[in-house]
Design an enzyme around this catalytic site. Structure first.
Site, PDB file in Angstrom:
ATOM      1  N   HIS A 154     -40.558  33.293   1.838  1.00 21.80           N
ATOM      2  CA  HIS A 154     -40.036  32.528   0.708  1.00 21.80           C
ATOM      3  C   HIS A 154     -39.058  33.388  -0.077  1.00 21.80           C
ATOM      4  CE1 HIS A 154     -43.257  34.976  -0.955  1.00 21.80           C
ATOM      5  NE2 HIS A 154     -42.675  34.851  -2.130  1.00 21.80           N
ATOM      6  N   ASP A 210     -38.232  33.943  -4.322  1.00 19.12           N
ATOM      7  CA  ASP A 210     -39.036  33.648  -5.512  1.00 19.12           C
ATOM      8  C   ASP A 210     -38.420  32.594  -6.428  1.00 19.12           C
ATOM      9  OD1 ASP A 210     -41.128  35.301  -4.825  1.00 19.12           O
ATOM     10  OD2 ASP A 210     -40.266  37.056  -5.810  1.00 19.12           O
ATOM     11  N   HIS A 236     -38.783  36.987   1.710  1.00 21.13           N
ATOM     12  CA  HIS A 236     -39.795  38.022   1.838  1.00 21.13           C
ATOM     13  C   HIS A 236     -41.151  37.378   2.036  1.00 21.13           C
ATOM     14  CE1 HIS A 236     -39.862  36.971  -2.443  1.00 21.13           C
ATOM     15  NE2 HIS A 236     -41.135  37.316  -2.426  1.00 21.13           N
ATOM     16  N   ARG A 273     -45.650  42.896 -11.466  1.00 21.74           N
ATOM     17  CA  ARG A 273     -44.478  42.141 -11.014  1.00 21.74           C
ATOM     18  C   ARG A 273     -43.641  41.672 -12.199  1.00 21.74           C
ATOM     19  NH1 ARG A 273     -44.253  36.482  -7.595  1.00 21.74           N
ATOM     20  NH2 ARG A 273     -45.089  35.582  -9.501  1.00 21.74           N
TER      21      ARG A 273
HETATM   22 FE   FE2 Z   1     -42.674  36.314  -3.659  1.00 17.56          FE
END
Ligand code: FE2
Length: 279
Positions: free
Chosen positions: A103, A105, A254, A270
């Site tokens: 995918h 993000d 990724h 993140r």
């Molecule tokens: Fe991701």
């Protein structure tokens, strides 16, 4: 600051050494890091030890922080910083492996984040690599008739495609209003900084192609994905403690790998950075 930047593969990824993101970074180094980020799509900055506020500060070297969609994973004291952990479970008790399946993000945002930054806080002894797919290469190497066919096509992105192989954690009601029902983005996008064209597909979020029958759209998307994720287009990142990895969501897919001993904790911070409307 005298840092070194070295390629990690022939097409994707570079390793940065000799920089401490917990300290102020001078303008020349900052410019160099940003150029390297655009050139290599993945920067692996080794040997960092950042607290959440230091990570926010470091992210500011590359852009403006993007508020992530699912507040469930926000750190209580620093809500712009989220965590990724293998210790979360779905309501039915099965383990949730964030990022499983290829995918890019938050492509269901009108202005999807240009970059995502992870900082490894705790890692399993083995496994848990992140695989990156270079979507410039995927586009460049398309068969000519396929390249012709995807020009001008636009895809519909939603929070979770009903065709997705991975189930996402549900959004909490307070956040639902902030996440669009659907957005439309081109399947071939031009990177605003490098000027290069890249395929922009996302099996977790794309639900269809504008003005194309569902069956035909799914067949085409499957063919594009199968072409894209071939091993020669990939860089596979093996995490080391202290890694800060920043990657370019405009030129990569990724995925995470849940291939390690789940009794060991895998925990990373993140952050995402604001991006432009894909064109
Ligand atoms: Fe991701």
């Amino acid at each position: 600051m005298d840092c070194s930047i070295a390629r990690l593969s022939s097409h994707t990824g570079a390793e940065v050494r000799g920089v401490d993101l917990a300290q102020p970074v001078d303008d020349a180094t900052r410019a160099r890091l940003n150029r390297a980020f655009v050139e290599h799509s993945v920067l692996v900055i080794r040997d960092q030890k950042l607290t959440p506020p230091q990570m926010l500060q470091a992210a500011g070297l590359f852009g403006e922080v993007f508020p992530q969609h699912n507040a469930r994973f926000a750190l209580p004291d620093f809500p712009l910083v989220h965590y990724i952990s293998n210790q979360d479970r779905y309501a039915d008790g099965t383990r949730y492996i964030p990022g499983d399946g290829y995918h890019t993000d938050h492509s269901n945002d009108r202005l999807p984040p240009k970059a995502t930054i992870l900082h490894a806080v705790k890692l399993p002894d083995h496994g848990g690599d992140t695989q990156y797919v270079n979507m410039y290469l995927a586009y460049d190497t398309l068969a000519p008739e396929l390249k012709e066919r995807v020009q001008g096509l636009r895809a519909v992105h939603v929070y979770q495609s009903r065709f997705s192989g991975r189930k996402l954690m549900g959004l909490d009601p307070a956040r639902r209003d902030h996440v669009p029902d659907h957005v439309v983005h081109p399947i071939v996008r031009t990177h605003p900084e490098s000027g290069r064209k890249a395929l922009y597909i996302n099996p977790i979020r794309i639900e269809g192609i504008v003005d194309m029958a569902e069956g035909e759209a799914l067949t085409l998307l499957d063919a594009l994905l199968a072409h894209a994720v071939q091993p020669q287009h990939q860089y596979r990142h093996r995490w080391r403690p202290g890694d800060v990895v920043i990657w370019d969501n405009r030129s990569l897919l990724h995925k995470a790998n849940g291939d390690y001993d789940m009794s060991q904790v895998r925990y990373l911070y993140r952050l995402m950075l604001k991006g432009d409307r894909p064109v």
